[in-house]
Design a protein around this motif. Structure first.
Motif, PDB file in Angstrom:
ATOM      1  N   VAL A   4     -23.671  35.965  35.830  1.00 12.62           N
ATOM      2  CA  VAL A   4     -22.273  36.156  36.203  1.00 12.62           C
ATOM      3  C   VAL A   4     -21.604  37.129  35.241  1.00 12.62           C
ATOM      4  CG1 VAL A   4     -20.031  35.009  36.420  1.00 12.62           C
ATOM      5  CG2 VAL A   4     -22.089  33.900  37.297  1.00 12.62           C
ATOM      6  N   ILE A   5     -21.854  36.949  33.953  1.00 10.32           N
ATOM      7  CA  ILE A   5     -21.271  37.843  32.946  1.00 10.32           C
ATOM      8  C   ILE A   5     -21.787  39.263  33.136  1.00 10.32           C
ATOM      9  CG2 ILE A   5     -21.170  38.338  30.474  1.00 10.32           C
ATOM     10  CD1 ILE A   5     -21.203  35.285  30.038  1.00 10.32           C
ATOM     11  N   ALA A   6     -23.083  39.392  33.397  1.00  8.15           N
ATOM     12  CA  ALA A   6     -23.659  40.717  33.623  1.00  8.15           C
ATOM     13  C   ALA A   6     -23.069  41.366  34.864  1.00  8.15           C
ATOM     14  CB  ALA A   6     -25.173  40.624  33.736  1.00  8.15           C
ATOM     15  N   VAL A  53     -14.965  40.604  50.586  1.00  5.82           N
ATOM     16  CA  VAL A  53     -14.937  39.217  50.108  1.00  5.82           C
ATOM     17  C   VAL A  53     -15.591  38.309  51.140  1.00  5.82           C
ATOM     18  CG1 VAL A  53     -13.411  37.270  49.590  1.00  5.82           C
ATOM     19  CG2 VAL A  53     -12.939  39.505  48.595  1.00  5.82           C
ATOM     20  N   ALA A  54     -15.288  38.537  52.406  1.00  7.35           N
ATOM     21  CA  ALA A  54     -15.812  37.675  53.471  1.00  7.35           C
ATOM     22  C   ALA A  54     -17.299  37.885  53.738  1.00  7.35           C
ATOM     23  CB  ALA A  54     -15.018  37.904  54.755  1.00  7.35           C
ATOM     24  N   THR A  55     -17.796  39.109  53.540  1.00  8.35           N
ATOM     25  CA  THR A  55     -19.186  39.399  53.903  1.00  8.35           C
ATOM     26  C   THR A  55     -20.068  39.726  52.702  1.00  8.35           C
ATOM     27  OG1 THR A  55     -18.709  41.748  54.263  1.00  8.35           O
ATOM     28  CG2 THR A  55     -18.503  40.276  56.175  1.00  8.35           C
ATOM     29  N   GLY A  56     -19.570  39.495  51.509  1.00 13.96           N
ATOM     30  CA  GLY A  56     -20.366  39.776  50.311  1.00 13.96           C
ATOM     31  C   GLY A  56     -21.696  39.032  50.313  1.00 13.96           C
ATOM     32  N   TRP A  57     -21.716  37.830  50.870  1.00 12.69           N
ATOM     33  CA  TRP A  57     -22.936  37.029  50.932  1.00 12.69           C
ATOM     34  C   TRP A  57     -24.050  37.729  51.706  1.00 12.69           C
ATOM     35  CZ3 TRP A  57     -24.812  36.021  55.702  1.00 12.69           C
ATOM     36  CH2 TRP A  57     -23.927  36.165  56.774  1.00 12.69           C
ATOM     37  N   ALA A  58     -23.692  38.645  52.615  1.00  6.92           N
ATOM     38  CA  ALA A  58     -24.695  39.334  53.430  1.00  6.92           C
ATOM     39  C   ALA A  58     -25.550  40.296  52.608  1.00  6.92           C
ATOM     40  CB  ALA A  58     -24.027  40.078  54.578  1.00  6.92           C
ATOM     41  N   PHE A  60     -27.311  39.397  50.164  1.00  8.42           N
ATOM     42  CA  PHE A  60     -28.537  38.670  49.829  1.00  8.42           C
ATOM     43  C   PHE A  60     -29.662  38.989  50.813  1.00  8.42           C
ATOM     44  CE2 PHE A  60     -31.362  34.991  49.664  1.00  8.42           C
ATOM     45  CZ  PHE A  60     -31.664  34.977  48.310  1.00  8.42           C
ATOM     46  N   PRO A  61     -29.488  38.736  52.114  1.00 14.51           N
ATOM     47  CA  PRO A  61     -30.578  39.092  53.043  1.00 14.51           C
ATOM     48  C   PRO A  61     -30.779  40.605  53.160  1.00 14.51           C
ATOM     49  CG  PRO A  61     -28.704  38.233  54.263  1.00 14.51           C
ATOM     50  CD  PRO A  61     -28.408  38.017  52.807  1.00 14.51           C
ATOM     51  N   LYS A  62     -29.702  41.378  53.020  1.00 17.35           N
ATOM     52  CA  LYS A  62     -29.838  42.829  53.115  1.00 17.35           C
ATOM     53  C   LYS A  62     -30.755  43.362  52.027  1.00 17.35           C
ATOM     54  CE  LYS A  62     -27.358  47.171  52.680  1.00 17.35           C
ATOM     55  NZ  LYS A  62     -26.091  47.838  52.413  1.00 17.35           N
ATOM     56  N   GLN A  63     -30.572  42.915  50.794  1.00 18.70           N
ATOM     57  CA  GLN A  63     -31.387  43.413  49.688  1.00 18.70           C
ATOM     58  C   GLN A  63     -32.844  42.982  49.826  1.00 18.70           C
ATOM     59  OE1 GLN A  63     -30.482  45.739  47.594  1.00 18.70           O
ATOM     60  NE2 GLN A  63     -28.475  45.728  48.568  1.00 18.70           N
ATOM     61  N   ILE A  64     -33.086  41.792  50.363  1.00 20.83           N
ATOM     62  CA  ILE A  64     -34.463  41.372  50.631  1.00 20.83           C
ATOM     63  C   ILE A  64     -35.093  42.306  51.662  1.00 20.83           C
ATOM     64  CG2 ILE A  64     -35.923  39.545  51.595  1.00 20.83           C
ATOM     65  CD1 ILE A  64     -33.891  37.528  50.409  1.00 20.83           C
ATOM     66  N   TYR A  65     -34.368  42.574  52.744  1.00 25.19           N
ATOM     67  CA  TYR A  65     -34.879  43.449  53.802  1.00 25.19           C
ATOM     68  C   TYR A  65     -35.116  44.867  53.289  1.00 25.19           C
ATOM     69  CZ  TYR A  65     -34.939  46.408  57.911  1.00 25.19           C
ATOM     70  OH  TYR A  65     -35.281  47.356  58.840  1.00 25.19           O
ATOM     71  N   GLY A  86     -27.365  39.627  42.706  1.00 20.90           N
ATOM     72  CA  GLY A  86     -26.547  40.557  41.939  1.00 20.90           C
ATOM     73  C   GLY A  86     -25.578  41.334  42.804  1.00 20.90           C
ATOM     74  N   MET A  87     -26.066  41.871  43.906  1.00 21.92           N
ATOM     75  CA  MET A  87     -25.197  42.661  44.779  1.00 21.92           C
ATOM     76  C   MET A  87     -24.179  41.798  45.526  1.00 21.92           C
ATOM     77  SD  MET A  87     -25.472  45.799  44.326  1.00 21.92           S
ATOM     78  CE  MET A  87     -24.417  46.274  45.697  1.00 21.92           C
ATOM     79  N   THR A  88     -24.524  40.526  45.773  1.00 21.39           N
ATOM     80  CA  THR A  88     -23.550  39.611  46.366  1.00 21.39           C
ATOM     81  C   THR A  88     -22.362  39.457  45.434  1.00 21.39           C
ATOM     82  OG1 THR A  88     -25.202  38.405  47.652  1.00 21.39           O
ATOM     83  CG2 THR A  88     -23.170  37.237  47.126  1.00 21.39           C
ATOM     84  N   LEU A  89     -22.636  39.249  44.160  1.00 22.90           N
ATOM     85  CA  LEU A  89     -21.559  39.124  43.183  1.00 22.90           C
ATOM     86  C   LEU A  89     -20.771  40.423  43.055  1.00 22.90           C
ATOM     87  CD1 LEU A  89     -23.394  37.093  40.402  1.00 22.90           C
ATOM     88  CD2 LEU A  89     -21.575  36.288  41.911  1.00 22.90           C
TER      89      LEU A  89
END
Length: 123
Positions: A4-6, A53-58, A60-65, A86-89
């Motif tokens: 989180v700090i990073a 803010v609403a779609t930041g969670w996406a 996670f799967p995007k970076q895996i793909y 990391g990218m979600t945050l």
């Protein structure tokens, strides 16, 4: 907690890097823009922030793909989730920053903090 700090530090560095002085004569600013352009810029920045803010969670799967597609299945399964967290945050915090500063013509003339501006756009 270190992640989180990073991530917060990364967002701060990304935002601070946008403070480069602008000296070109054809640059849009609040001083030489119409009232409608300023309001449109504010609305676009606010909407982009809310969307991030609403779609930041996406992220996670995007970076895996993306990692899977570019580097193979092994890296996609091992590195992709780490990049995704990391990218979600980063995207979520950038969205919070854009919502909090939508009234400021910064960076640039209401430009996006991240590239691409939305999670669903190609990098």
């Amino acid at each position: 907690m270190r992640a989180v700090i990073a991530s917060v530090a990364l967002v701060a560095v990304l935002i601070a890097g946008q403070w480069a002085p602008v000296c070109a004569g054809g640059v849009r600013s609040v001083d030489n823009a119409s009232a409608q352009e300023v309001v449109d810029g504010m609305a676009g920045k606010f909407g982009r922030g809310v969307a991030n803010v609403a779609t930041g969670w996406a992220e996670f799967p995007k970076q895996i793909y993306v990692t899977w597609s570019e580097d193979g299945a092994g890296r996609g399964l091992l590195i992709g989730p780490l990049k995704g967290v990391g990218m979600t945050l980063v995207r979520t915090l950038a969205g919070v920053g854009e919502v909090a500063t939508f009234f400021l013509a910064w960076p640039g003339f209401y430009d996006a903090y991240l590239d691409p501006p939305y999670v669903w756009q190609k990098e």
